[in-house]
Write an enzyme that holds these catalytic residues in place. Structure first.
Site, PDB file in Angstrom:
ATOM      1  N   PHE A 161       3.597  29.645 -38.115  1.00  0.00           N
ATOM      2  CA  PHE A 161       4.742  29.580 -39.013  1.00  0.00           C
ATOM      3  C   PHE A 161       6.004  29.607 -38.161  1.00  0.00           C
ATOM      4  CE2 PHE A 161       8.202  31.264 -41.553  1.00  0.00           C
ATOM      5  CZ  PHE A 161       8.121  30.465 -42.684  1.00  0.00           C
TER       6      PHE A 161
ATOM      7  N   ASP B 287       7.950  31.418 -29.773  1.00  0.00           N
ATOM      8  CA  ASP B 287       8.600  31.873 -30.993  1.00  0.00           C
ATOM      9  C   ASP B 287       8.391  33.384 -31.073  1.00  0.00           C
ATOM     10  OD1 ASP B 287       9.188  32.683 -33.572  1.00  0.00           O
ATOM     11  OD2 ASP B 287       8.398  30.876 -34.522  1.00  0.00           O
TER      12      ASP B 287
ATOM     13  N   LYS C 220      15.548  37.869 -36.670  1.00  0.00           N
ATOM     14  CA  LYS C 220      15.117  39.069 -37.381  1.00  0.00           C
ATOM     15  C   LYS C 220      15.762  40.362 -36.883  1.00  0.00           C
ATOM     16  CE  LYS C 220      10.835  37.297 -39.384  1.00  0.00           C
ATOM     17  NZ  LYS C 220      11.174  37.456 -40.789  1.00  0.00           N
TER      18      LYS C 220
END
Length: 399
Positions: free
Chosen positions: A131, A218, A247
């Protein structure tokens, strides 16, 4: 409070709870009910809710300067860039507003890298169950057909292989000669908390070097202490060419970053990429304060110890449960895979256990507690999840 979301697009399957206040790992709803937060805004509020130092920094900066433009120098952006590069062993950084934007930046770097190598149609190697975001490019890089459905045709330029399988990478190199980069998560968060083996990441690093590919990691969910190290790739002892963060970097203030080193650090020239809000003074000053607190309080080391406690507790409490197929994790990233679709447990956890969890890939309970949790709160999370799973198993078998 009456429901007033009728004018909001139905992009989310929201739970019928509205939180109005938080402190540390706790939240209170608009009825005054207290909850224990075991997802931290999906790995965002690693330093907890309403951190007093961050609140003070935000208020001071908001009263000083929020936004100018990237047409001008931004001192806090320069300070943050220097600190992140020093922490990560990187050379340059581009600031944006989210993880998807950070990954878009990485994908553009990969294509520039390919064109510099005279590859007419550069391909990027990505993983099954990955993802990377919900923009058209990051959605094409994502390995989840359910999230891609309805947004076809997919953007071309991606080759997909199984995760944690270096032989599959080598086969892809032979079959798709246009590959110029690999984009991979050290731990697949949305993919069910699947941890790449250190040997796999080291082999990827060696293979990318041999092929002239960029290794792009990532670390949007795994970065900044979540796995018990500043960055998850540190467990394998490697350094990527490109790394994306978001985040936890702003603890709730939107900010993303794409870091690069070597040739990848100098690929962009003025006008090739940009962001109106990216790297504004507020976001960058808050991120600097986040780094201050994480460094001072040894947050990564704390996450490592608390993560061991969390996983050990879950394995002790649920290891013999007939409905539990696997318990996986690294640091304060934990996944409990059940033998059935368990998405209803998100609502049941709220109502029955006053606990915030998520379910990913339909069958895996995902836990991402704040990194500042107390040991007693970690034990409480274990107890509430174990109770939820036990009662869920009993009721499911009865049906």
């Amino acid at each position: 409070m009456p429901q007033t979301d009728s004018h909001l697009m139905r992009a989310y399957a929201r739970q019928p709870v509205s939180f109005v206040r938080g402190r540390g790992a706790r939240l209170w709803d608009d009825q005054g009910v207290e909850y224990l937060d075991a997802i931290a805004g999906v790995a965002v509020t690693s330093l907890g809710h309403a951190h007093p130092e961050l609140a003070a920094v935000m208020a001071e900066q908001a009263a000083t300067l929020l936004h100018t433009s990237n047409v001008f120098r931004i001192d806090w952006q320069e300070q943050l860039g220097e600190r992140l590069c020093a922490l990560a062993g990187m050379e340059k950084v581009f600031f944006c507003n989210s993880g998807a934007e950070a990954n878009e930046t990485a994908l553009k770097l990969a294509r520039l890298h390919g064109h510099r190598k005279q590859v007419a149609e550069p391909q990027i190697l990505v993983m099954e169950n990955a993802f990377h975001g919900r923009t058209l490019a990051t959605l094409a890089a994502t390995g989840n057909a359910a999230k891609q459905q309805g947004f076809e045709p997919q953007m071309p330029g991606f080759v997909r292989v199984p995760y944690d399988d270096i032989d599959a990478v080598r086969r892809a190199a032979r079959e798709a000669p246009g590959i110029v980069a690999v984009l991979v998560e050290p731990v697949q968060g949305e993919g069910g908390i699947r941890v790449a083996s250190p040997g796999y990441l080291r082999a990827l690093r060696e293979f990318c070097d041999s092929q002239g590919w960029l290794l792009m990691l990532d670390e949007i969910q795994t970065g900044l202490g979540r796995t018990g190290a500043w960055f998850a790739h540190r467990h394998a002892g490697i350094t990527p060419d490109v790394m994306t963060l978001a985040k936890a970097l702003g603890n709730g203030v939107p900010i993303g970053a794409c870091l690069a080193r070597g040739a990848a650090a100098d690929l962009f020239s003025p006008g090739q990429h940009g962001s109106t809000f990216g790297g504004n003074p507020l976001a960058c000053r808050v991120a600097c304060a986040v780094l201050d607190i994480m460094e001072r309080d040894g947050i990564a080391q704390r996450a490592a110890l608390l993560g061991e406690r969390l996983l050990a507790g879950l394995r002790l409490a649920l290891g013999g449960h007939p409905g539990v197929q696997a318990i996986r994790g690294l640091g304060l990233m934990a996944g409990i895979e059940l033998n059935r679709n368990c998405q209803e447990l998100v609502g049941r956890a709220l109502a029955e256990q006053r606990l915030l969890i998520t379910v990913t890939r339909e069958r895996t309970i995902r836990l991402l507690p704040p990194l500042i949790c107390e040991e007693a709160q970690i034990d409480d999370i274990v107890a509430r999840v174990a109770s939820l799973c036990r009662h869920s198993g009993a009721s499911h078998q009865a049906v």
